[in-house]
Design an enzyme around this catalytic site. Structure first.
Site, short mmCIF file in Angstrom:
data_model
loop_
_atom_site.label_atom_id
_atom_site.label_comp_id
_atom_site.label_asym_id
_atom_site.label_seq_id
_atom_site.Cartn_x
_atom_site.Cartn_y
_atom_site.Cartn_z
N GLY A 74 2.85 1.65 -12.48
CA GLY A 74 2.13 0.89 -13.52
C GLY A 74 1.97 -0.53 -13.07
N GLU A 101 -2.71 -12.49 -2.50
CA GLU A 101 -1.32 -12.65 -2.90
C GLU A 101 -0.62 -11.30 -2.86
OE1 GLU A 101 0.55 -15.52 -3.62
OE2 GLU A 101 1.86 -13.82 -3.23
N CYS A 106 -1.32 -4.52 -11.15
CA CYS A 106 -2.07 -4.47 -9.88
C CYS A 106 -2.49 -3.08 -9.43
CB CYS A 106 -1.25 -5.13 -8.78
SG CYS A 106 -1.03 -6.88 -9.06
C1 UDX Z 1 2.42 -4.84 -6.50
C2 UDX Z 1 2.51 -5.05 -4.99
O1 UDX Z 1 3.78 -4.56 -4.53
C3 UDX Z 1 2.33 -6.50 -4.63
O2 UDX Z 1 2.31 -6.66 -3.23
C4 UDX Z 1 1.00 -7.00 -5.22
O3 UDX Z 1 0.86 -8.39 -5.00
C5 UDX Z 1 0.94 -6.73 -6.71
O4 UDX Z 1 1.18 -5.34 -6.97
P1 UDX Z 1 3.99 -5.23 -8.64
O5 UDX Z 1 2.89 -4.58 -9.41
O6 UDX Z 1 4.57 -6.50 -9.14
O7 UDX Z 1 3.50 -5.53 -7.14
O8 UDX Z 1 5.20 -4.19 -8.54
P2 UDX Z 1 5.82 -3.18 -7.44
O9 UDX Z 1 7.22 -3.54 -7.23
O10 UDX Z 1 4.96 -3.08 -6.26
O11 UDX Z 1 5.79 -1.80 -8.25
C6 UDX Z 1 4.57 -1.20 -8.67
C7 UDX Z 1 4.83 0.08 -9.41
O12 UDX Z 1 5.36 1.08 -8.53
C8 UDX Z 1 5.84 -0.04 -10.55
O13 UDX Z 1 5.40 0.73 -11.63
C9 UDX Z 1 7.12 0.52 -9.95
O14 UDX Z 1 8.00 1.01 -10.93
C10 UDX Z 1 6.56 1.62 -9.08
N1 UDX Z 1 7.44 2.00 -7.96
C11 UDX Z 1 7.68 1.13 -6.94
C12 UDX Z 1 7.99 3.28 -7.94
O15 UDX Z 1 7.76 4.09 -8.86
N2 UDX Z 1 8.75 3.65 -6.87
C13 UDX Z 1 9.01 2.80 -5.83
O16 UDX Z 1 9.70 3.22 -4.90
C14 UDX Z 1 8.46 1.51 -5.87
#
Ligand code: UDX
Length: 467
Positions: A289, A181, A292
């Site tokens: 954070g 996923e 995942c």
């Molecule tokens: C992630 C993956 O993107 C997704 O494909 C997988 O299925 C699950 O893990 P998610 O954890 O929901 O998804 O959030 P995501 O939007 O990917 O952000 C992860 C972390 O990175 C967050 O803490 C977010 O704040 C941080 N982030 C993201 C940044 O600091 N900068 C960015 O440019 C993008």
């Protein structure tokens, strides 16, 4: 087996309409009603299948049956309502019945990190045992949970070992498919209905069945990647690890920009315009954070160590991420000239990112812990994640608005990129704060206005934010 895998490995299916029965509704159960399970079950019901979402948590199922959705995810409540009106989706806490009544079982239970950095597979194996005990006809088992590489193969033997000894040809009753996923919390419904790709790993027959589950997406020309189970498991971890590395990279560049007074926002734009790099996942911040990235990076590192194939770059990215929150906090101390003892600090944002109520591995937790050691009065506000944080801390203040949290505070720290913080009225904020000190860890606040209003402020990577 090897031949089948070779033939089916890396095939991009452009047209899947060859199946005459392709759009026939399937009977599907989804075990686990967390972010992935609930969203997957709802979307499969939206595709026209008859779906039972099952969970051992009876309280959650009661809520769902009363149309109370226990997680926040944009669009989820509306879609559940729609598919329930069409009688396509039901909820139960009876896992056995859900398994017996369906031909396909999606497993979407949690695989949290244990103390050694390994994925804890207790819930997954419990579901596998239930499937074995309740097998009444051939079934395809589709694993959605992120699992350590090699788990897909083990699951089959757990299921088979739990079948009634009288059953003949046990192995033939079960086909296992791994379907990683990739949805993101906060845009999970959109991601599920508009995925970049669907990856399916497993035997030919199992894959054929799951292809029909996703026929609607094939009709929309979503690329399908068909492969063996171990490769599919590796794709999931390798994708998340790559994104973690990208984030740690930009966070390190941001640190450098802070030192040399370059603008990291413009640097990110400049490198992101190169199509080989791309502009996504280049926003510096307090470190990644969520449920995942931290967990999956550790799990992949565990596998790499086990196989004596070190993933040096990923090791470094994890270390950079652990250090990032320390760096960010040290920037805050710098901003307030280390005058922190007993101060009142407003934290805006508790969720690990915007559009979710999830606080797992949220930078807000690190900040709360650090502020507590300095005897600060901590006033927080989050549009929807406060209830979850209350379960962790009941000795901090939860305001019902950003203004309420900031009133008379000695400084405000923006920790989550919620759109409402971006549009906060800076003039009023300046008036209600005890001292006009603002730390924007998400680079969302207009720096020109902060300067104009006389705030003492900083952000990550010396970014000029003017929109
Ligand atoms: C992630 C993956 O993107 C997704 O494909 C997988 O299925 C699950 O893990 P998610 O954890 O929901 O998804 O959030 P995501 O939007 O990917 O952000 C992860 C972390 O990175 C967050 O803490 C977010 O704040 C941080 N982030 C993201 C940044 O600091 N900068 C960015 O440019 C993008």
């Amino acid at each position: 087996m090897k031949n089948i895998l070779t033939v089916y490995s890396l095939i991009w299916l452009i047209c899947l309409n060859i199946n005459l029965n392709a759009n026939a509704p399937q009977k599907i159960s989804v075990i686990g009603t967390g972010y992935v399970g609930l969203v997957t079950g709802t979307c499969l019901a939206h595709f026209g299948h008859e779906v039972i979402c099952a969970d051992i948590d009876s309280t959650k199922i009661k809520l769902l049956n009363n149309n109370c959705i226990p997680i926040y995810e944009p669009g989820l409540t509306e879609l559940i309502k729609e598919v329930r009106q069409k009688h396509k989706l039901s909820f139960t806490d009876n896992i056995s019945t859900a398994i017996k009544e369906t031909d396909i079982v999606f497993i979407a239970v949690g695989t949290p990190m244990d103390t050694y950095g390994q994925a804890d597979l207790t819930a997954l194996y419990e579901v596998a045992k239930s499937i074995g005990k309740n097998i009444n006809k051939p079934k395809v088992i589709c694993i959605k949970s992120t699992v350590p590489i090699g788990t897909g193969k083990k699951i089959k033997s757990v299921i088979v070992n739990n079948m009634d000894p009288e059953i003949e040809d046990k192995n033939k009753l079960i086909k296992i498919v791994f379907n990683p996923e990739f949805l993101k919390e906060g845009s999970a419904i959109y991601d599920c209905l508009n995925p970049d790709r669907i990856v399916l790993g497993g035997s030919k027959k199992g894959i054929q069945t799951i292809l029909k589950s996703y026929q609607v997406l094939a009709d929309k020309n979503v690329p399908f990647l068909l492969t063996d189970i171990t490769t599919a498991e590796t794709i999931k971890y390798a994708a998340n690890a790559f994104l973690s590395i990208k984030l740690s990279y930009i966070n390190e560049i941001a640190k450098l920009c802070d030192a040399i007074e370059a603008d990291c926002g413009v640097v990110a734009k400049g490198i992101g315009l190169d199509q080989r790099i791309g502009d996504k996942f280049l926003r510096p911040g307090p470190g990644y954070g969520g449920s995942c990235f931290p967990k999956d990076s550790e799990a992949l590192l565990y596998t790499s160590r086990l196989n004596k194939r070190p993933l040096t770059i990923l090791e470094a990215a994890v270390k950079v991420n652990q250090d990032q929150v320390k760096y960010v906090f040290s920037k805050f101390l710098n901003l307030i000239d280390n005058d922190i003892e007993n101060k009142t600090i407003a934290l805006l944002g508790l969720a690990f990112k915007a559009n979710t109520d999830d606080i797992r591995y949220s930078p807000a937790i690190d900040f709360i812990e650090k502020l507590k050691t300095h005897n600060c009065v901590i006033k927080t506000y989050d549009p929807i994640a406060s209830e979850n944080m209350k379960l962790k801390y009941n000795d901090i203040f939860y305001a019902t608005s950003a203004e309420d949290a900031c009133k008379n505070a000695d400084a405000v720290i923006i920790l989550t990129d919620w759109p409402e913080f971006k549009h906060i009225d800076l003039k009023s904020l300046h008036e209600i704060l005890n001292k006009p000190v603002l730390f924007d860890t998400r680079n969302i606040i207009n720096t020109d206005k902060l300067k104009e209003l006389g705030f003492n402020y900083t952000n990550i990577g010396n970014c000029r934010v003017n929109s």
